[in-house]
Design a protein around this motif. Structure first.
Motif, PDB file in Angstrom:
ATOM      1  N   GLU A  30       0.676  -1.268   0.060  1.00  0.00           N
ATOM      2  CA  GLU A  30      -0.009   0.156   0.125  1.00  0.00           C
ATOM      3  C   GLU A  30       0.810   1.391   0.075  1.00  0.00           C
ATOM      4  N   TYR A  31       1.893   1.166   0.807  1.00  0.00           N
ATOM      5  CA  TYR A  31       2.770   2.447   0.962  1.00  0.00           C
ATOM      6  C   TYR A  31       4.190   2.376   0.069  1.00  0.00           C
TER       7      TYR A  31
ATOM      8  N   ARG B 276     -12.814   7.074   1.687  1.00  0.00           N
ATOM      9  CA  ARG B 276     -12.224   7.382   0.418  1.00  0.00           C
ATOM     10  C   ARG B 276     -12.767   6.960  -0.698  1.00  0.00           C
TER      11      ARG B 276
ATOM     12  N   LYS C 170      -5.533   2.452  -4.662  1.00  0.00           N
ATOM     13  CA  LYS C 170      -5.152   2.772  -3.262  1.00  0.00           C
ATOM     14  C   LYS C 170      -6.469   3.037  -2.370  1.00  0.00           C
TER      15      LYS C 170
ATOM     16  N   VAL D 238      -4.261   8.637   2.347  1.00  0.00           N
ATOM     17  CA  VAL D 238      -3.782   8.387   0.863  1.00  0.00           C
ATOM     18  C   VAL D 238      -3.509   9.366  -0.022  1.00  0.00           C
TER      19      VAL D 238
END
Length: 496
Positions: free
Chosen positions: A148-149, A290, A426, A495
């Motif tokens: 994810e990062y 999100r 994401k 994000v």
């Protein structure tokens, strides 16, 4: 083969393809060949439809051919909903991509046969369904190669988009030359061969380099869910059939009304889909926030794609009818201009990939990139106002005007397309990974659905107004998005 449950550390350590995971190589070349087949076909399809029968075409009117092109593109991306669902709930992404490629190949084979309108509409059905299965899932698989990062994600998607555009660049040159110089059906045959190579690459590379998790659905369909799904699908088919029957009884069933019906469906589908995802009990409050942040980005993308996708419709007609294609004794095929889109993306991609890597965490947010891209996209159409205003709609103008318009809008595409793919993966809730990627393609579908209605207004008498209004709409939308950057970033919950 990578193992199911591969650790985040192992994924970060995989740098065997230009600093990216090895699996990106397999997906890069598979998508390159798929885009070769699709954009090669699209480079000559509008000419095949409206050229007279004596010139090897089907003899449609120019406005009808333009509307069919737009709604065809819309349906290609609308069916990504089916592809996302099938992947998440039934086959898993790897099988779904493969079966999609097979359908695409047979669609091009149908066009390669001289069977007239029957082959055209059969190919549209096959390629529409096949692309819907393939497109969202191969992009979702790219996202699955990263944690994810992982800061390589945006750069990885940019490289992936480069592969898409490399295939898209070569195909119009080859397919247009063969299709418009020799025979349309031979051109379509070349598109079919391209998809065959894509499938071959995918089978061989997938076994070695793609995660085994891609073989399984992320949210398997339960027996009760399957029953409900069957009822809903059946009901939808019946309702659609009744609408067509009613139009037939009223004497209103024709190509134009059918295109309008499909346009309504394409625009309504993402609205319904957002409601379903946001109301699902499978997502957390963070996931919901999100998804809400994604809505304005979706709308911005739809406006952008409405302009960008007109390159194969409005600008294609401009290239054929209003461009001086004889340069120094050399004749430029109208379909060759379709290579300008991917050409500029390939030129710009290394610069953008370097820029995002150089800036790292200091780079603009995704909403900021979108906003800038929208304004630039609008400027590409305002640029086209100049030659028509100076020389009129009946004069043949220099190819440099089309070159300039594409050079401008492809800057916008690099700010929106790879970034949109990346931010979608994401922001996607776990239970809707592939289906959220479908939402990204639904933005393209909605934009082209609008196109299927507005391209009818693209006439010699209305060219200046057409380019100006469409361009200004994009610029205003980009400015509005700029004012929403801060609240969107807050909703994105960390994000970028």
């Amino acid at each position: 083969m990578q193992q199911q449950g591969q650790s985040d550390q192992e994924r970060r350590a995989d740098k065997s393809f230009f600093g990216q995971p090895r699996g990106l190589s397999t997906l890069f070349f598979t998508e390159m060949w798929e885009r070769f087949s699709y954009y090669g076909m699209r480079a000559i399809l509008i000419f095949y439809m409206y050229f007279s029968v004596t010139k090897g075409g089907l003899g449609f009117s120019q406005s009808t051919a333009a509307s069919i092109m737009a709604i065809y593109g819309s349906m290609v991306y609308l069916t990504s909903v089916i592809g996302g669902f099938v992947s998440d709930r039934i086959w898993g992404s790897r099988k779904t991509v493969f079966y999609g490629g097979v359908l695409i190949m047979f669609g091009h084979i149908a066009l390669s046969m001289p069977l007239g309108k029957i082959a055209l509409f059969a190919s549209i059905v096959l390629i529409t369904l096949g692309t819907g299965l393939l497109k969202p899932n191969i992009s979702e698989m790219v996202g699955g190669l990263y944690t994810e990062y992982d800061n390589r994600r945006d750069s990885g998607f940019t490289i992936f988009v480069f592969g898409i555009n490399f295939g898209s660049f070569i195909s119009p040159l080859l397919v247009s030359w063969l299709g418009m110089s020799v025979n349309f059906h031979l051109g379509f045959s070349l598109a079919a061969i391209g998809m065959f190579f894509g499938l071959l690459q995918y089978i061989l590379g997938g076994k070695k380099h793609l995660p085994s998790t891609s073989l399984y659905p992320s949210d398997p369909l339960e027996p009760d869910d399957a029953k409900k799904l069957s009822i809903r699908v059946g009901l939808g088919v019946v309702v659609f059939g009744l609408i067509l029957l009613l139009l037939h009884v009223m004497g209103s069933l024709n190509i134009d009304t059918f295109i309008t019906l499909l346009s309504i469906i394409a625009i309504a589908t993402p609205v319904i889909y957002f409601v379903i995802i946001l109301s699902s009990k499978k997502i957390s409050s963070t996931d919901r926030s999100r998804v809400i942040a994604y809505i304005p980005l979706f709308i911005a993308a739809a406006v952008f794609w409405a302009i960008e996708e007109q390159g194969s419709v409005v600008l294609a007609l401009f290239a054929q009818n209003q461009t001086d294609n004889n340069v120094l004794g050399f004749t430029i095929k109208a379909g060759w201009y379709q290579s300008l889109n991917p050409l500029f993306i390939m030129i710009y991609t290394p610069l953008f990939a370097w820029l995002w890597m150089k800036l790292g965490k200091r780079q603009p947010s995704s909403p900021g990139k979108f906003s800038t891209g929208m304004v630039i996209a609008g400027l590409s159409y305002l640029f086209m106002v100049i030659p028509v205003s100076l020389f009129g709609s009946s004069a043949l103008v220099s190819p440099l005007w089309l070159l300039g318009s594409w050079a401008i809008i492809e800057v916008a595409e690099l700010l929106i397309s790879p970034i949109g793919l990346s931010v979608t993966t994401k922001l996607a809730p776990k239970a809707f990974e592939s289906q959220m990627m479908s939402m990204w393609f639904l933005a393209d579908s909605a934009g082209q659905a609008v196109n299927s209605q507005i391209v009818k207004f693209y006439t010699p008498d209305n060219e200046v107004n057409y380019f100006m209004i469409v361009g200004l709409v994009a610029i205003v939308a980009g400015i509005l998005l700029a004012f929403l950057i801060k609240p969107i970033k807050k909703l994105m919950e960390g994000v970028n």
